[in-house]
Design an enzyme around this catalytic site. Structure first.
Site, PDB file in Angstrom:
ATOM      1  N   PHE A 132       0.870  -1.184   0.000  1.00  0.00           N
ATOM      2  CA  PHE A 132       0.000   0.000   0.000  1.00  0.00           C
ATOM      3  C   PHE A 132       0.899   1.223   0.000  1.00  0.00           C
ATOM      4  O   PHE A 132       1.725   1.403   0.893  1.00  0.00           O
ATOM      5  CB  PHE A 132      -0.926   0.022   1.231  1.00  0.00           C
ATOM      6  CG  PHE A 132      -1.869   1.196   1.202  1.00  0.00           C
ATOM      7  CD1 PHE A 132      -3.096   1.095   0.560  1.00  0.00           C
ATOM      8  CD2 PHE A 132      -1.517   2.419   1.771  1.00  0.00           C
ATOM      9  CE1 PHE A 132      -3.961   2.192   0.497  1.00  0.00           C
ATOM     10  CE2 PHE A 132      -2.377   3.513   1.706  1.00  0.00           C
ATOM     11  CZ  PHE A 132      -3.594   3.388   1.070  1.00  0.00           C
ATOM     12  N   ASP A 217       9.397   2.988   1.298  1.00  0.00           N
ATOM     13  CA  ASP A 217       8.238   3.735   1.800  1.00  0.00           C
ATOM     14  C   ASP A 217       8.134   3.526   3.310  1.00  0.00           C
ATOM     15  O   ASP A 217       7.755   2.463   3.779  1.00  0.00           O
ATOM     16  CB  ASP A 217       6.969   3.226   1.087  1.00  0.00           C
ATOM     17  CG  ASP A 217       5.717   3.967   1.539  1.00  0.00           C
ATOM     18  OD1 ASP A 217       5.779   4.684   2.554  1.00  0.00           O
ATOM     19  OD2 ASP A 217       4.675   3.819   0.877  1.00  0.00           O
ATOM     20  N   LYS A 246       2.918  10.695   7.937  1.00  0.00           N
ATOM     21  CA  LYS A 246       2.249  10.293   9.192  1.00  0.00           C
ATOM     22  C   LYS A 246       2.811  10.988  10.444  1.00  0.00           C
ATOM     23  O   LYS A 246       2.361  12.045  10.802  1.00  0.00           O
ATOM     24  CB  LYS A 246       2.256   8.772   9.328  1.00  0.00           C
ATOM     25  CG  LYS A 246       1.269   8.092   8.336  1.00  0.00           C
ATOM     26  CD  LYS A 246       0.890   6.709   8.810  1.00  0.00           C
ATOM     27  CE  LYS A 246       0.130   5.896   7.766  1.00  0.00           C
ATOM     28  NZ  LYS A 246      -1.275   6.209   7.695  1.00  0.00           N
TER      29      LYS A 246
HETATM   30  N1  PLP Z   1       2.475   4.590   2.194  1.00  0.00           N
HETATM   31  C1  PLP Z   1       2.204   3.793   3.243  1.00  0.00           C
HETATM   32  C2  PLP Z   1       3.148   2.689   3.589  1.00  0.00           C
HETATM   33  C3  PLP Z   1       1.052   4.000   4.007  1.00  0.00           C
HETATM   34  O1  PLP Z   1       0.784   3.190   5.034  1.00  0.00           O
HETATM   35  C4  PLP Z   1       0.188   5.063   3.651  1.00  0.00           C
HETATM   36  C5  PLP Z   1      -1.052   5.292   4.409  1.00  0.00           C
HETATM   37  O2  PLP Z   1      -1.498   4.514   5.203  1.00  0.00           O
HETATM   38  C6  PLP Z   1       0.515   5.866   2.559  1.00  0.00           C
HETATM   39  C7  PLP Z   1       1.671   5.606   1.852  1.00  0.00           C
HETATM   40  C8  PLP Z   1      -0.372   7.016   2.157  1.00  0.00           C
HETATM   41  O3  PLP Z   1      -0.293   8.019   3.105  1.00  0.00           O
HETATM   42  P1  PLP Z   1      -1.415   9.162   3.191  1.00  0.00           P
HETATM   43  O4  PLP Z   1      -2.651   8.501   3.697  1.00  0.00           O
HETATM   44  O5  PLP Z   1      -0.851  10.175   4.152  1.00  0.00           O
HETATM   45  O6  PLP Z   1      -1.583   9.713   1.830  1.00  0.00           O
END
Ligand code: PLP
Length: 384
Positions: A132, A217, A246
């Site tokens: 994700f 990520d 986050k």
């Molecule tokens: N990347 C990862 C690993 C995530 O867990 C998330 C969100 O849960 C995102 C990207 C996307 O982040 P945002 O919700 O701040 O756009």
């Protein structure tokens, strides 16, 4: 009293499956609903509130900055932004030399995809199954979870997926047109699956040999959550780009991409109006200082272990497996998780799913041992 739930239902264009709860206040690991009922918050804004709700240092920094300067265009220099990027880069391995600031996780992934394409002039990305990476079209194209992708297809071409932790499949997927490999260290939304050392070591070596960029990520795993400032440090990884968001600014919206010298900045061709605004930067400086001063990485490692021992999942017949790194906790059940989330809420504990059968806990890293005891006994009670 105003029925806030009815008002939101009437006027908000809602995309979330809602729970029947109106939260009005938070402090540390606790949030309160409008009737004054307290909950231990293991949702924590979806893994944002690592330093606790309404952290006093962040509140003070926001107040000070807001009264001085809230916003400042990216075409101008700014004192607070300068302090933040220096601090942020200073936390990372020496290879990561500069930070691009934005406003969310998906924006950081989106930027990393664009930077990789701009630098390499290639358009291929190899990602992991169950990944994700966000919900904008580029980040969604890197996201494997079908329920998020399928309603919005066709997505950006060039993304391929291999099983997480399977180096042989990944090696075969890397081709002449591959710009980057993009991976989470612990797959969060995909069910809390921890990457393996041997896999990451081989992936990094392959990327170096083939001139492919390695993007990690850390949107969910970053900022002490897993027991290190960044989860890639567990595996001595030195990526070319790291996506962050986050917990970066104590609850204030912010994202960032840390970049090595292998990444070329598309000056004048990428940007963001709000990214790097002094208000978010001030919050982030205070949040990072707090994490370092309180050694929240060590706290997450110790408290995660304490919780797992206390949970004693081996004695719970409904539990298939516990997967965990620091205070990023996934409890895989032999049945659907949703009813248990609602029972936990009745017990005064807010928790998340990660897929249909995984109960996910992402508490503030400042959570006390007593609060962790309460969470463990509530989980034991609902899973008995
Ligand atoms: N990347 C990862 C690993 C995530 O867990 C998330 C969100 O849960 C995102 C990207 C996307 O982040 P945002 O919700 O701040 O756009």
């Amino acid at each position: 009293m105003t029925d806030h739930k009815a008002v939101e239902d009437a006027f908000a264009f809602n995309v979330f499956p809602k729970r029947d709860l109106v939260i009005v206040r938070g402090k540390g690991a606790t949030v309160w609903d409008r009737d004054g009922k307290a909950y231990i918050d293991c949702i924590a804004g979806h893994g944002i509130v690592n330093i606790g709700h309404s952290n006093e240092a962040v509140v003070a920094a926001i107040e000070e900055q807001a009264s001085r300067l809230i916003t400042c265009s990216g075409v101008l220099y700014n004192d607070t932004r300068a302090r933040l990027v220096e601090k942020l880069v200073g936390l990372a391995p020496a290879r990561l030399k500069r930070a691009f600031l934005c406003n969310s996780g998906t924006e950081s992934v989106e930027a990393a995809i664009k930077f990789a394409r701009f630098t390499t002039k290639k358009t291929g990305f190899v990602c992991a199954m169950r990944s994700f990476h966000g919900r904008t079209l580029g980040a969604l194209s890197a996201t494997h979870v079908p329920k998020y992708r399928e309603p919005f297809e066709p997505l950006v071409p060039g993304f391929s997926f291999v099983p997480f932790n399977n180096f042989d499949k990944l090696e075969k997927a890397v081709a002449d047109d591959t710009a980057a490999v993009m991976l989470e260290v612990v797959q969060g939304e995909g069910g809390v699956h921890v990457g393996e050392e041997d896999f990451f070591r081989k992936v990094q070596k392959l990327c170096r040999e083939r001139g492919v960029l390695l993007i990690i990520d850390e949107v969910q795993t970053g900022f002490c959550r897993t027991g290190r400032m960044f989860a890639f440090e567990h595996f001595s990884l030195e990526p070319d780009m790291v996506c962050l968001a986050k917990a970066i600014a104590g609850g204030v919206p912010m994202g960032a991409v840390l970049c090595s010298d292998a990444v070329e900045a598309p000056v004048g061709r990428h940007g963001t109006t709000f990214g790097g605004n002094p208000l978010a930067c001030a919050a982030s400086i205070a949040a990072l200082d707090f994490m370092i001063e309180k050694d929240l990485a060590a706290a997450a490692a110790e408290k995660g272990e304490y919780f797992e021992k206390n949970l004693d999942a081996g004695s719970l017949t409904k539990v298939r497996e516990v997967r965990r790194l620091g205070l990023m906790i996934g409890i895989e059940l032999k049945e659907k998780v949703k009813p248990h989330l609602l029972s936990l809420m009745e017990q005064g504990v807010l928790a998340l799913p990660a897929g249909a059968t995984v109960l996910r806990l992402l508490p503030p890293l400042t959570i006390t041992h007593e609060e962790l005891d309460t969470v463990a006994s509530a989980v034991r009670k609902v899973l008995r």
